[in-house]
Design a protein around this motif. Structure first.
Motif, short mmCIF file in Angstrom:
data_model
loop_
_atom_site.label_atom_id
_atom_site.label_comp_id
_atom_site.label_asym_id
_atom_site.label_seq_id
_atom_site.Cartn_x
_atom_site.Cartn_y
_atom_site.Cartn_z
N ALA A 10 59.04 26.87 30.15
CA ALA A 10 59.76 28.08 30.63
C ALA A 10 60.77 27.68 31.69
CB ALA A 10 58.76 29.08 31.21
N ALA A 11 61.76 28.43 31.72
CA ALA A 11 62.81 28.17 32.73
C ALA A 11 62.31 28.54 34.09
CB ALA A 11 64.08 28.99 32.39
N ARG A 24 48.67 32.62 37.48
CA ARG A 24 48.97 32.22 36.09
C ARG A 24 50.35 31.60 36.02
NH1 ARG A 24 48.56 36.18 30.82
NH2 ARG A 24 49.03 34.54 29.25
N GLU A 25 51.27 32.21 36.72
CA GLU A 25 52.63 31.67 36.67
C GLU A 25 52.66 30.28 37.29
OE1 GLU A 25 55.17 35.86 36.80
OE2 GLU A 25 54.80 34.74 38.67
N ARG A 26 51.88 30.09 38.36
CA ARG A 26 51.86 28.77 38.98
C ARG A 26 51.29 27.73 38.00
NH1 ARG A 26 49.79 31.55 43.68
NH2 ARG A 26 51.46 31.76 45.31
N MET A 29 53.66 26.93 35.38
CA MET A 29 54.74 26.10 35.91
C MET A 29 54.26 24.66 36.05
SD MET A 29 56.90 26.66 39.44
CE MET A 29 57.40 28.28 38.90
N GLU A 30 53.02 24.48 36.45
CA GLU A 30 52.50 23.12 36.60
C GLU A 30 52.37 22.43 35.25
OE1 GLU A 30 48.84 23.49 38.63
OE2 GLU A 30 49.76 23.96 40.60
N ARG A 31 51.91 23.18 34.26
CA ARG A 31 51.79 22.57 32.93
C ARG A 31 53.17 22.18 32.40
NH1 ARG A 31 47.93 26.75 32.11
NH2 ARG A 31 49.52 27.99 31.01
N ALA A 32 54.13 23.07 32.68
CA ALA A 32 55.48 22.75 32.21
C ALA A 32 56.03 21.52 32.91
CB ALA A 32 56.40 23.96 32.44
N ARG A 33 55.69 21.42 34.16
CA ARG A 33 56.19 20.26 34.90
C ARG A 33 55.50 18.98 34.43
NH1 ARG A 33 56.08 22.74 41.03
NH2 ARG A 33 57.89 24.16 40.81
N THR A 38 48.00 22.83 26.54
CA THR A 38 46.57 23.22 26.75
C THR A 38 46.07 24.10 25.61
OG1 THR A 38 47.23 25.16 28.04
CG2 THR A 38 46.90 23.11 29.23
N ARG A 39 44.77 24.03 25.41
CA ARG A 39 44.12 24.85 24.38
C ARG A 39 43.56 26.12 24.99
NH1 ARG A 39 40.44 20.42 21.23
NH2 ARG A 39 42.15 19.07 20.46
#
Length: 410
Positions: A10-11, A24-26, A29-33, A38-39
């Motif tokens: 996500a942007a 959740r957003e954090r 964001m961490e997964r995106a970084r 994740t499952r």
């Protein structure tokens, strides 16, 4: 199976600071970084919860079953064998009996004694004292012929004999005197010989005249016809007033106290027949009444053109129920076994040796037997049984020793 879902990066929000981001957003964001996918874990969580709930249910059910008092197991009772119904015509109580082997004989009955009375002398019939069906006794007067002429004949014969007897006496006296003179020597011997011849002739004449007297007396006696024995008049052939001659038929008298059956038997059975054998007779018209007779004699030759052997049976007839001309059927007893134990042929079973099934109590019992001689009527003499045994006499299939039975009456 749940599919792995990869979240696209996500942007990064430009207008929203970090302190305004949700948890959740954090994380997103961490997964995106980090660049990792994740499952989703919630389907597995649901499945684990279901398994736990099922296990809890099983545990609870077992606890409840343990709380209920255990009942003792009930053993299933073995099914009793079904009783076989046996009709009263299919079993019998064994009793001693007399077994007989017989030869059939048929024929007609006739009086054992019969006489046709005829006139012994001629004359006019004065009286006939009986009619057919009348009972008579021995010596009873039945027919009387006029005796006047016969009486005169007797008197004449007696008179002639008396005259000859007197002449004989004179001749004998003359002979005695002449013999006395000859002994003294005063008479010739030739005169004595003539007197002796005269005496002999007179004696012969007297003998003939005495025979004539007896003949006349017999003719006088024959004018009265008497019954020769106790019996019944069966026929009458003369009426009072008839003039008859010697030999004219008058009456027939029969003796019904004994009858004779003139019958025939198969010539093939002749070897088994003999005088003196007992005969059981049934006579037509007497309602099944039976009579006992005895074989009196047997013809040595079969009737010409047939295979029938004449047999003569004497039958007592006390009371006179039997009449001449009746048709009779008899059975000559040629062999007999008294007090024998016998069963029908169908009662003997051969499986495992000759035996019969005996009803003891309410069950069947095997009883081994020794078959003996076979007798008429399908009877077989046996050894191994006792009087009073209840024997299955019918050839029923499927019966076994030990099987319960029920006696019924259809």
């Amino acid at each position: 199976m749940a599919k792995d879902i990869v979240d696209t990066p996500a942007a990064e929000p430009a207008a929203k600071p970090d302190w305004a981001l949700t948890r959740r957003e954090r994380r997103a964001m961490e997964r995106a970084r980090g660049g990792r996918a994740t499952r989703r874990r919630w389907p597995w969580v649901v499945l684990a919860l279901l398994v736990v709930a099922a296990a809890a249910g099983v545990w609870l059910w077992r606890e409840r079953q343990a709380a209920v008092p255990a009942e003792a197991p009930v053993a299933a009772a073995p099914e009793a064998p079904r009783a076989v119904q046996i009709d009263d015509d299919e079993w019998a109580v064994l009793e001693p009996e007399t077994l007989r082997r017989t030869v059939r004989v048929i024929g007609t009955l006739q009086p054992y004694r019969r006489v046709d009375l005829s006139a012994e002398t001629g004359g006019r019939v004065e009286e006939v004292a009986v009619r057919p069906g009348d009972a008579v006794t021995a010596g009873q007067v039945l027919v009387q012929v006029d005796v006047e002429r016969l009486g005169l004949d007797v008197q004449l014969a007696r008179s002639n004999a008396d005259s000859t007897r007197a002449q004989l006496a004179v001749a004998e006296d003359q002979l005695q005197r002449q013999e006395a003179l000859i002994e003294r020597g005063v008479a010739a011997p030739t005169t004595a010989a003539e007197l002796r011849a005269s005496v002999a002739a007179q004696r012969a004449s007297l003998a003939a005249q005495e025979d004539a007297i007896r003949s006349a007396e017999l003719a006088l006696e024959g004018a009265t016809v008497r019954a020769p024995f106790d019996g019944v008049v069966s026929a009458r052939s003369v009426e009072p007033g008839a003039v008859i001659g010697a030999g004219t038929p008058l009456l027939t008298v029969v003796d019904l106290t004994r009858m004779e059956m003139v019958g025939v038997a198969p010539v093939g059975a002749g070897a088994t027949l003999s005088a003196g054998q007992a005969v059981e007779l049934s006579v037509d018209g007497l309602g099944g009444q039976s009579f006992e007779g005895t074989v009196e004699r047997i013809a040595p030759v079969a009737q010409e053109g047939t295979r029938a052997l004449p047999v003569y049976v004497e039958v007592p007839n006390a009371g006179g129920p039997l009449l001449g001309g009746m048709f009779a059927t008899g059975r000559i007893v040629v062999a007999e076994q008294p007090d024998a134990l016998a069963v029908p042929q169908g009662a003997i079973r051969e499986e495992g040796g000759p035996h019969v099934l005996v009803i003891e109590g309410d069950a069947l019992v095997r009883r081994d037997v020794t078959p003996g001689e076979e007798w008429p009527g399908g009877r077989v003499q046996v050894e191994g049984l006792a009087p009073g045994d209840r024997v299955v006499t019918a050839a029923l299939e499927g019966l076994e020793p030990g099987q319960p039975v029920e006696l019924v009456e259809f």
